[in-house]
Design an enzyme around this catalytic site. Structure first.
Site, mmCIF file in Angstrom:
data_model
loop_
_atom_site.group_PDB
_atom_site.id
_atom_site.type_symbol
_atom_site.label_atom_id
_atom_site.label_comp_id
_atom_site.label_asym_id
_atom_site.label_seq_id
_atom_site.Cartn_x
_atom_site.Cartn_y
_atom_site.Cartn_z
ATOM 1 N N TYR A 141 0.814 -1.211 0.000
ATOM 2 C CA TYR A 141 0.000 0.000 0.000
ATOM 3 C C TYR A 141 0.848 1.262 0.000
ATOM 4 O O TYR A 141 0.438 2.291 -0.537
ATOM 5 C CB TYR A 141 -0.918 0.025 1.228
ATOM 6 C CG TYR A 141 -2.160 -0.822 1.100
ATOM 7 C CD1 TYR A 141 -2.076 -2.183 0.875
ATOM 8 C CD2 TYR A 141 -3.421 -0.243 1.217
ATOM 9 C CE1 TYR A 141 -3.211 -2.962 0.779
ATOM 10 C CE2 TYR A 141 -4.560 -1.007 1.121
ATOM 11 C CZ TYR A 141 -4.459 -2.376 0.906
ATOM 12 O OH TYR A 141 -5.592 -3.140 0.810
ATOM 13 N N LYS A 191 4.162 -15.415 3.182
ATOM 14 C CA LYS A 191 4.396 -16.143 1.933
ATOM 15 C C LYS A 191 5.903 -16.349 1.837
ATOM 16 O O LYS A 191 6.561 -15.905 0.878
ATOM 17 C CB LYS A 191 3.817 -15.315 0.757
ATOM 18 C CG LYS A 191 3.839 -16.008 -0.588
ATOM 19 C CD LYS A 191 2.828 -17.128 -0.720
ATOM 20 C CE LYS A 191 3.025 -17.875 -2.032
ATOM 21 N NZ LYS A 191 2.244 -19.123 -2.101
ATOM 22 N N ASP A 223 -1.778 -18.621 1.265
ATOM 23 C CA ASP A 223 -2.728 -19.363 0.419
ATOM 24 C C ASP A 223 -3.366 -20.499 1.207
ATOM 25 O O ASP A 223 -4.569 -20.756 1.116
ATOM 26 C CB ASP A 223 -2.059 -19.867 -0.872
ATOM 27 C CG ASP A 223 -0.684 -20.462 -0.665
ATOM 28 O OD1 ASP A 223 -0.173 -20.426 0.479
ATOM 29 O OD2 ASP A 223 -0.108 -20.978 -1.643
ATOM 30 N N ASP A 251 -11.777 -9.961 4.137
ATOM 31 C CA ASP A 251 -13.009 -10.019 3.334
ATOM 32 C C ASP A 251 -13.512 -11.462 3.289
ATOM 33 O O ASP A 251 -14.704 -11.736 3.413
ATOM 34 C CB ASP A 251 -12.771 -9.536 1.890
ATOM 35 C CG ASP A 251 -13.160 -8.080 1.700
ATOM 36 O OD1 ASP A 251 -13.044 -7.313 2.682
ATOM 37 O OD2 ASP A 251 -13.570 -7.689 0.585
#
Ligand code: IPM
Ligand code: MG
Length: 365
Positions: A141, A191, A223, A251
């Site tokens: 971001y 990750k 993942d 989300d």
């Protein structure tokens, strides 16, 4: 007691849902004898329209003078042009950065009465109670370079994922501290099989675990975490992760609670500890839902829950926070539902009516 609270309604359904949270806070003031001074300010698209900026220095200064900030939502099709110089979301990013709100707490709790409101099987979501700690002022971001340009072989763009040791350490600390107040288990999500930032993240988490011998630390690839979230969400308690992973996972996690309209969030500038008041910004995790705007249909519970979290963390009004949370639980138990969580045999109400029901219960309880 007297408190100063900044109120930034923003765009779309933001003002509608925030109005209901304010209604509930007013009941809290009269019931418990506090005084909340509310300071209204602009953010997002409405701020762009009035001032040309998604967040002005004035709004930021006003927020700094308060104990807490309550925010609705930002964004909408009117400001969606990818060519635009300023976007409503810039206001959100600027306020997070400007107020140093590096720790975003997103609790995901499934209300027993709503286990049939989700798309998942009730036995999968029953009893889910986790909290995602999302790093909020770093990563993709904010990393530089971040730009778009034209080359001789076509257009190109770059975003940068970058993290310093200090940024990683302070957010993982929030995770460890929260784990200590809960089930003493922390899952660090990364990750590390691909990303260098994740390998540093994982190494720092391992080093810090020595300071927290009472906490069991587990590492999970993002993942695989995405899969676990819907396969066996009850096995998750406290998760800590970087900005973008946290955005996506929360989300997904909201589906467990039946609706995005149920999840609050707290963005904090320091590590939360029981019995202390810390500065924070509180907002629902959902967006501005332009298509629902002005129809009195959206679910205000995520925003009312955010106000409850504010009472607890920033104002240290624990009893009052509990009263608001209990009122929400009772309203759901009694069958009140906005459209997003409606099911057969329940009482469908609009945004304002849901706010009225909760306020009345807080006042009477
Ligand atoms: C969130 C939102 C924001 C984010 C958007 C609106 C910029 O999705 O708070 O999760 O990506 O952080
Ligand atoms: Mg998001």
């Amino acid at each position: 007691m007297k408190f100063d609270i900044a109120v930034l309604p923003g765009d779309g359904i933001g003002p509608e849902v925030l109005e209901e949270a304010v209604k509930v806070l007013r009941t809290v003031t009269s019931k418990y004898g506090h005084e909340f001074s509310l300071h209204h300010g602009l953010i997002g698209g409405v701020s762009i329209d009035k001032t040309g900026e998604a967040l002005t220095a004035d709004t930021l200064k006003m927020c700094k003078g308060c104990q807490a900030v309550l925010l609705g939502a930002v964004g909408g099709p009117k400001w969606d042009d990818p060519q635009a110089k300023t976007r409503p979301e810039d206001g959100l990013l600027a306020i997070r950065k400007g107020l140093g709100l590096f720790a975003n707490l997103r609790p995901v709790k499934v209300f027993p009465t709503l286990i049939n409101a989700t798309n998942l099987r009730p036995e999968v979501v029953d009893g889910v109670d986790m909290i995602v700690v999302r790093e909020l002022t770093g990563g993709l971001y904010f990393g530089r370079p971040k730009r778009r340009w034209v080359t001789s072989r076509g257009r190109r763009a770059v975003d940068t994922m970058s993290y310093s040791e200090q940024e990683i350490e302070r957010i993982i600390r929030v995770g460890f501290e929260l784990a200590r107040s809960r089930k003493k288990r922390l899952i660090s999500v990364d990750k590390a099989n691909v990303l260098e930032t994740s390998r540093l993240w994982r190494q720092i988490a391992i080093e810090m675990a020595a300071e927290y011998p009472d906490i069991e630390l587990e590492h999970m690839l993002v993942d695989s975490c995405a899969m676990r979230l819907i396969q066996n969400p009850r096995s998750l308690d406290v998760l800590v992760t970087e900005n973008t992973f946290g955005d996506i996972l929360t989300d997904e996690a909201s589906v467990l609670s039946g609706s995005m309209g149920m999840l609050p969030s707290a963005s904090l500038a320091s590590v939360p500890r029981e019995g202390t008041s810390i500065f924070g910004l509180y907002e629902p995790i959902h967006g501005s839902a332009p298509s629902l705007t002005g129809q009195n249909v959206s679910n205000p519970l995520a925003t009312i829950l955010s106000a409850a979290v504010m009472l607890r963390y920033s104002l240290n009004l624990v009893e009052e926070a509990r009263a608001v949370e209990n009122a929400i639980e009772t309203a759901l138990d009694e069958g009140y539902r906005t459209y997003d969580i409606m099911s057969e045999g329940k009482i469908q109400v609009g945004t304002k009516e849901m706010g009225d029901v909760i306020a009345k219960m807080v006042g009477g309880s």
